[in-house]
Design a protein around this motif. Structure first.
Motif, short mmCIF file in Angstrom:
data_model
loop_
_atom_site.label_atom_id
_atom_site.label_comp_id
_atom_site.label_asym_id
_atom_site.label_seq_id
_atom_site.Cartn_x
_atom_site.Cartn_y
_atom_site.Cartn_z
N LEU A 61 0.82 -1.21 0.00
CA LEU A 61 0.00 0.00 0.00
C LEU A 61 0.86 1.26 0.00
O LEU A 61 0.55 2.23 -0.71
CB LEU A 61 -0.94 -0.01 1.21
N THR A 62 1.93 1.27 0.80
CA THR A 62 2.80 2.45 0.85
C THR A 62 3.45 2.70 -0.50
O THR A 62 3.46 3.84 -1.00
CB THR A 62 3.89 2.27 1.93
N VAL A 63 4.00 1.65 -1.10
CA VAL A 63 4.64 1.80 -2.41
C VAL A 63 3.62 2.23 -3.46
O VAL A 63 3.91 3.09 -4.31
CB VAL A 63 5.33 0.48 -2.82
N SER A 64 2.43 1.65 -3.40
CA SER A 64 1.39 2.03 -4.36
C SER A 64 1.01 3.50 -4.23
O SER A 64 0.74 4.17 -5.22
CB SER A 64 0.14 1.16 -4.16
N GLY A 65 1.02 4.00 -3.00
CA GLY A 65 0.74 5.42 -2.79
C GLY A 65 1.80 6.29 -3.41
O GLY A 65 1.49 7.31 -4.06
N ILE A 66 3.06 5.91 -3.24
CA ILE A 66 4.16 6.68 -3.84
C ILE A 66 4.01 6.71 -5.36
O ILE A 66 4.13 7.75 -6.00
CB ILE A 66 5.52 6.07 -3.46
N VAL A 67 3.72 5.54 -5.94
CA VAL A 67 3.62 5.43 -7.39
C VAL A 67 2.47 6.27 -7.95
O VAL A 67 2.56 6.80 -9.06
CB VAL A 67 3.46 3.94 -7.79
N GLN A 68 1.38 6.41 -7.18
CA GLN A 68 0.23 7.19 -7.65
C GLN A 68 0.64 8.62 -7.99
O GLN A 68 0.09 9.23 -8.91
CB GLN A 68 -0.86 7.21 -6.57
N VAL A 69 1.58 9.18 -7.24
CA VAL A 69 2.02 10.56 -7.48
C VAL A 69 2.63 10.71 -8.86
O VAL A 69 2.43 11.71 -9.55
CB VAL A 69 3.02 11.01 -6.40
N PHE A 70 3.38 9.69 -9.29
CA PHE A 70 4.02 9.73 -10.60
C PHE A 70 3.06 9.32 -11.72
O PHE A 70 3.20 9.77 -12.85
CB PHE A 70 5.25 8.81 -10.61
N ALA A 71 2.11 8.46 -11.39
CA ALA A 71 1.20 7.94 -12.41
C ALA A 71 0.10 8.93 -12.77
O ALA A 71 -0.33 8.99 -13.93
CB ALA A 71 0.58 6.62 -11.93
N ASN A 72 -0.38 9.70 -11.79
CA ASN A 72 -1.50 10.62 -12.03
C ASN A 72 -0.97 12.00 -12.44
O ASN A 72 -0.75 12.87 -11.61
CB ASN A 72 -2.37 10.73 -10.77
N LYS A 73 -0.76 12.16 -13.72
CA LYS A 73 -0.22 13.42 -14.22
C LYS A 73 -1.33 14.47 -14.35
O LYS A 73 -2.46 14.16 -14.71
CB LYS A 73 0.45 13.20 -15.57
N ARG A 74 -0.97 15.72 -14.06
CA ARG A 74 -1.91 16.83 -14.14
C ARG A 74 -1.66 17.65 -15.41
O ARG A 74 -0.55 17.64 -15.96
CB ARG A 74 -1.76 17.72 -12.91
N ASP A 75 -2.70 18.39 -15.83
CA ASP A 75 -2.51 19.31 -16.95
C ASP A 75 -1.96 20.64 -16.42
O ASP A 75 -1.62 20.76 -15.24
CB ASP A 75 -3.82 19.51 -17.72
N ASP A 76 -1.88 21.64 -17.28
CA ASP A 76 -1.30 22.93 -16.90
C ASP A 76 -2.10 23.64 -15.82
O ASP A 76 -1.58 24.52 -15.12
CB ASP A 76 -1.18 23.83 -18.13
N ASN A 77 -3.37 23.28 -15.67
CA ASN A 77 -4.23 23.90 -14.65
C ASN A 77 -4.26 23.11 -13.35
O ASN A 77 -4.98 23.48 -12.42
CB ASN A 77 -5.66 24.07 -15.19
N GLY A 78 -3.49 22.03 -13.29
CA GLY A 78 -3.45 21.22 -12.08
C GLY A 78 -4.54 20.17 -11.98
O GLY A 78 -4.73 19.56 -10.92
N ASN A 79 -5.26 19.96 -13.08
CA ASN A 79 -6.35 18.98 -13.08
C ASN A 79 -5.91 17.66 -13.69
O ASN A 79 -5.05 17.65 -14.59
CB ASN A 79 -7.55 19.52 -13.87
N LEU A 80 -6.50 16.58 -13.22
CA LEU A 80 -6.27 15.29 -13.87
C LEU A 80 -7.06 15.26 -15.17
O LEU A 80 -8.16 15.80 -15.27
CB LEU A 80 -6.75 14.14 -12.97
N LYS A 81 -6.48 14.62 -16.18
CA LYS A 81 -7.17 14.50 -17.46
C LYS A 81 -8.38 13.56 -17.30
O LYS A 81 -8.32 12.59 -16.54
CB LYS A 81 -6.22 13.96 -18.52
N PRO A 82 -9.49 13.85 -18.00
CA PRO A 82 -10.68 12.99 -17.91
C PRO A 82 -10.36 11.52 -18.18
O PRO A 82 -10.93 10.63 -17.53
CB PRO A 82 -11.61 13.58 -18.97
N ALA A 83 -9.46 11.26 -19.14
CA ALA A 83 -9.10 9.88 -19.46
C ALA A 83 -8.42 9.19 -18.28
O ALA A 83 -8.66 8.00 -18.01
CB ALA A 83 -8.18 9.85 -20.69
N THR A 84 -7.59 9.95 -17.54
CA THR A 84 -6.92 9.40 -16.36
C THR A 84 -7.92 9.09 -15.26
O THR A 84 -7.86 8.03 -14.62
CB THR A 84 -5.86 10.38 -15.84
#
Length: 302
Positions: A61-84
């Motif tokens: 769970l801890t490692v998965s949490g760390i990975v989420q930060v790198f996996a969930n990329k934001r756009d220029d406005n700080g939002n997650l893309k709808p596809a993500t």
């Protein structure tokens, strides 16, 4: 499960995730093959085996949490893309569905309303897949409500601390009196749930908080950063855990399942998580020729 660019992957985290998954698989397989009469969890080597199984989910769970930060990329406005958002939402629901299907108590789905309650208890008891999927929904909400890694760090750390502090007190409440039975099972261990939001989701959010800090480190220095912080915090977490165990009050212990929701046990496990991250970091540094393999199998962890 997590789509992370090759440059953003940290091989030591992939290795830690692989080890956690292997422990989960071997744990379930092993006890399905061994005669229960031969197992004594209070004696060596079974006691050590049980101990290692107890830290498997926290590591994952801890490692998965760390990975989420790198996996969930934001756009220029700080939002997650709808596809993500759609992809994460579907993955969370899929994990929850698989978790329940593994314990499906009837031949057909329309037989469920006619089953005796005792059979439904095992079906609704929460295991790691349901908890992980449910927690990912909370994580997704957290990402959509924050606009930067800075705000994500603050919110994630706050959620993690709240879950940690509230865990022993959460079991003084009978959640089945207030929530629908399937939902209450995520918060209450009385029906035989193996994992619950209190406190196991906290590992995921501590991982996210750490991931936001790790993301600020240059790619070539991330493994060294993990090793350093792991060895620094492991003894601190261990000391906190032992002190909390000695100060947790008698009335509270009588009303909870200490091994599951005790804050002392939580930090004791967390010290092992920190140690595992450091050790896998050292291995990854020494075995650079295996980084591609770590990444490949880390991506296939689920």
């Amino acid at each position: 499960m997590d789509t992370v660019s090759q440059t953003n992957r940290v091989p030591s985290l992939d290795l830690a995730r692989i080890l956690a998954m292997l422990m989960m698989i071997s744990g379930h397989t092993f006890f399905s093959l061994v005669d229960p009469k031969l197992v004594n969890a209070s004696a060596f080597p079974w006691s050590w085996w049980e101990f290692l199984r107890g830290v498997t989910a926290p590591v994952f769970l801890t490692v998965s949490g760390i990975v989420q930060v790198f996996a969930n990329k934001r756009d220029d406005n700080g939002n997650l893309k709808p596809a993500t958002i759609k992809k994460r939402y579907r993955m969370a629901l899929l994990l929850i569905a698989i978790g329940y299907l593994l314990m499906f108590p009837a031949d057909k789905i329309y037989d469920i309303p006619f089953l005796e309650h005792k059979y439904l208890e095992g079906f609704f008891a929460i295991n790691i897949l349901q908890l992980f999927g449910f927690s990912l929904l909370i994580v997704l909400l957290t990402f959509t409500l924050t606009k930067s890694d800075k705000s994500l760090f603050k919110v994630s750390l706050s959620i993690a601390i709240l879950l940690t502090v509230a865990s022993p007190f959460s079991q003084l409440i009978n959640w089945f009196n207030f929530l629908p039975y399937p939902l209450a099972s995520y918060f209450d261990y009385r029906n035989g749930s193996f994992f619950g939001v209190f406190p196991f989701t906290a590992y995921l959010f501590y991982g996210i908080a750490f991931g936001t800090q790790l993301k600020q480190i240059s790619a070539e220095n991330r493994i060294s950063f993990i090793i350093k912080k792991g060895f620094q915090f492991a003894p601190i977490f261990l000391a906190i855990g032992f002190n909390l165990l000695s100060f947790e009050t008698e009335p509270l212990i009588k009303n909870i399942i200490p091994y599951k929701v005790s804050t002392g046990f939580f930090f004791f496990r967390f010290s092992i998580v920190a140690l595992v991250l450091s050790i896998t970091g050292l291995i990854a540094q020494k075995a650079k020729f295996l980084h591609n393999q770590f990444t490949f199998f880390g991506q296939k962890a689920l």
